[in-house]
Write an enzyme that holds these catalytic residues in place. Structure first.
Site, PDB file in Angstrom:
ATOM      1  N   GLU A   1      31.395  64.895  84.037  1.00 49.06           N
ATOM      2  CA  GLU A   1      31.419  66.020  84.962  1.00 49.06           C
ATOM      3  C   GLU A   1      31.345  67.355  84.219  1.00 49.06           C
ATOM      4  O   GLU A   1      30.689  68.291  84.677  1.00 49.06           O
ATOM      5  CB  GLU A   1      32.678  65.966  85.832  1.00 49.06           C
ATOM      6  CG  GLU A   1      32.669  64.856  86.873  1.00 49.06           C
ATOM      7  CD  GLU A   1      31.535  64.989  87.875  1.00 49.06           C
ATOM      8  OE1 GLU A   1      31.040  66.113  88.096  1.00 49.06           O
ATOM      9  OE2 GLU A   1      31.138  63.961  88.442  1.00 49.06           O
TER      10      GLU A   1
ATOM     11  N   TYR B   1      35.962  71.907  91.867  1.00 49.52           N
ATOM     12  CA  TYR B   1      34.936  70.865  91.968  1.00 49.52           C
ATOM     13  C   TYR B   1      35.234  69.704  91.018  1.00 49.52           C
ATOM     14  O   TYR B   1      35.226  68.535  91.423  1.00 49.52           O
ATOM     15  CB  TYR B   1      33.539  71.417  91.667  1.00 49.52           C
ATOM     16  CG  TYR B   1      32.582  70.290  91.379  1.00 49.52           C
ATOM     17  CD1 TYR B   1      32.044  69.541  92.416  1.00 49.52           C
ATOM     18  CD2 TYR B   1      32.307  69.902  90.064  1.00 49.52           C
ATOM     19  CE1 TYR B   1      31.236  68.447  92.161  1.00 49.52           C
ATOM     20  CE2 TYR B   1      31.505  68.813  89.803  1.00 49.52           C
ATOM     21  CZ  TYR B   1      30.967  68.090  90.852  1.00 49.52           C
ATOM     22  OH  TYR B   1      30.184  67.001  90.593  1.00 49.52           O
TER      23      TYR B   1
ATOM     24  N   ASP C   1      29.171  70.269  95.326  1.00 47.24           N
ATOM     25  CA  ASP C   1      28.438  70.977  94.280  1.00 47.24           C
ATOM     26  C   ASP C   1      27.205  71.615  94.900  1.00 47.24           C
ATOM     27  O   ASP C   1      27.035  71.631  96.132  1.00 47.24           O
ATOM     28  CB  ASP C   1      28.070  70.036  93.128  1.00 47.24           C
ATOM     29  CG  ASP C   1      26.934  69.078  93.486  1.00 47.24           C
ATOM     30  OD1 ASP C   1      26.628  68.913  94.699  1.00 47.24           O
ATOM     31  OD2 ASP C   1      26.339  68.501  92.562  1.00 47.24           O
TER      32      ASP C   1
END
Length: 304
Positions: free
Chosen positions: A42, A125, A143
């Site tokens: 990520e 996020y 996102d």
């Protein structure tokens, strides 16, 4: 167009079925991938395409398979291994997060979104994504790709606004299907649809599994009210900073008298030659950000 509730059901079924058949086989989606691998992916995937991340991710996990391994690594090695992924401050933040995981959580990535958000460099996020994809906690993951798909499918807008709003986040949460398994799959599926089909510039609506219930298609696919501008690169401070980092990555330590020649030799600046003010500003920024250190003799090097 079907009623809103029926349209949402159709979106759930269409996108989840499409994802089951067309999802890319990515290593961080493997059920055996540890939470640490998901967290690393990520961070690396922020503003960086999958094709560039894949080899770096594999090499990273082979070298530092746990947070403790990365926490103990020399920072110079971390920045060198980051290579050309861009935005190298992410590498520093990832190492800081690894150290915090060791100190606060016994070396195990926490599942709790609040604990994740408390780690250095981990925002809303990333915390939601790790909770959902690594631990099966159905947080709402939003996102750029998710925002674009929902803007088109639900609101009939070509592109979402510049910034994520509370109302938009609430709408994304309300759009999630019931049940943890379906909600977590939905997070990944909408993101994948935005990356592969419902793209920003050339959406492949003819291949979209929910074309028939998409509000944007029903409205005639109107253009965006404001077209996003591409980010300039050549000659910018980011361009120069990247070239300086590349020179240090190649040489390890660059003597003061050779720094400019070493940077030019990387070829990354092309024909651009920074004026003194830009040069000094970029080097000073790298030093302030902790990405470089200057030794007593003026040589530049990675920290640690």
């Amino acid at each position: 167009m079907p009623a809103p509730a029926d349209r949402l059901t159709a979106l759930h079924e269409g996108i989840l079925d499409w994802f089951a058949a067309h999802a890319r086989d990515l290593p961080w989606r493997d059920p055996d991938c540890p939470p640490w691998g998901v967290l690393v992916s990520e961070i690396m995937l922020q503003q960086t395409p999958v094709v560039r991340v894949l080899p770096r991710w594999r090499a990273w996990l082979e070298r530092w398979p746990t947070p403790a391994d990365l926490a103990a690594a020399p920072t110079a090695d971390v920045l060198t291994a980051w290579d050309r992924l861009g935005y190298p401050r992410r590498a520093l933040r990832l190492q800081e997060a690894a150290r915090a995981i060791v100190e606060r959580h016994g070396g195990e990535v926490p599942a709790d979104p609040a604990a994740l958000r408390a780690l250095p460099g981990i925002g809303e996020y990333t915390a939601a994504a790790v909770s959902s994809f690594a631990f099966g906690i159905p947080e709402t993951v939003v996102d750029t790709n998710v925002r674009r798909v929902l803007a088109r499918a639900l609101r009939g807008e070509a592109l979402p606004g510049r910034t994520l709003t509370r109302a938009e986040m609430a709408a994304a949460h309300a759009a999630m299907p019931e049940g943890a398994d379906r909600a977590n799959a939905w997070n990944a599926a909408v993101m994948e649809l935005g990356a592969l089909v419902c793209t920003a510039r050339s959406p492949a609506c003819d291949r979209c599994p929910v074309r028939e219930v998409c509000a944007w298609v029903a409205a005639g696919s109107p253009p965006p009210e404001e077209r996003p501008r591409g980010q300039a690169w050549a000659g910018t401070d980011r361009h120069v900073r990247g070239a300086v980092m590349a020179a240090v990555r190649e040489h390890g330590r660059v003597p003061a008298a050779q720094v400019r020649d070493a940077v030019v030799a990387t070829g990354r600046l092309g024909a651009h030659r920074p004026e003194d003010a830009q040069w000094e500003r970029c080097v000073a920024g790298l030093l302030t950000d902790g990405l470089l250190v200057r030794h007593d003799d003026g040589a530049l090097a990675f920290p640690g």
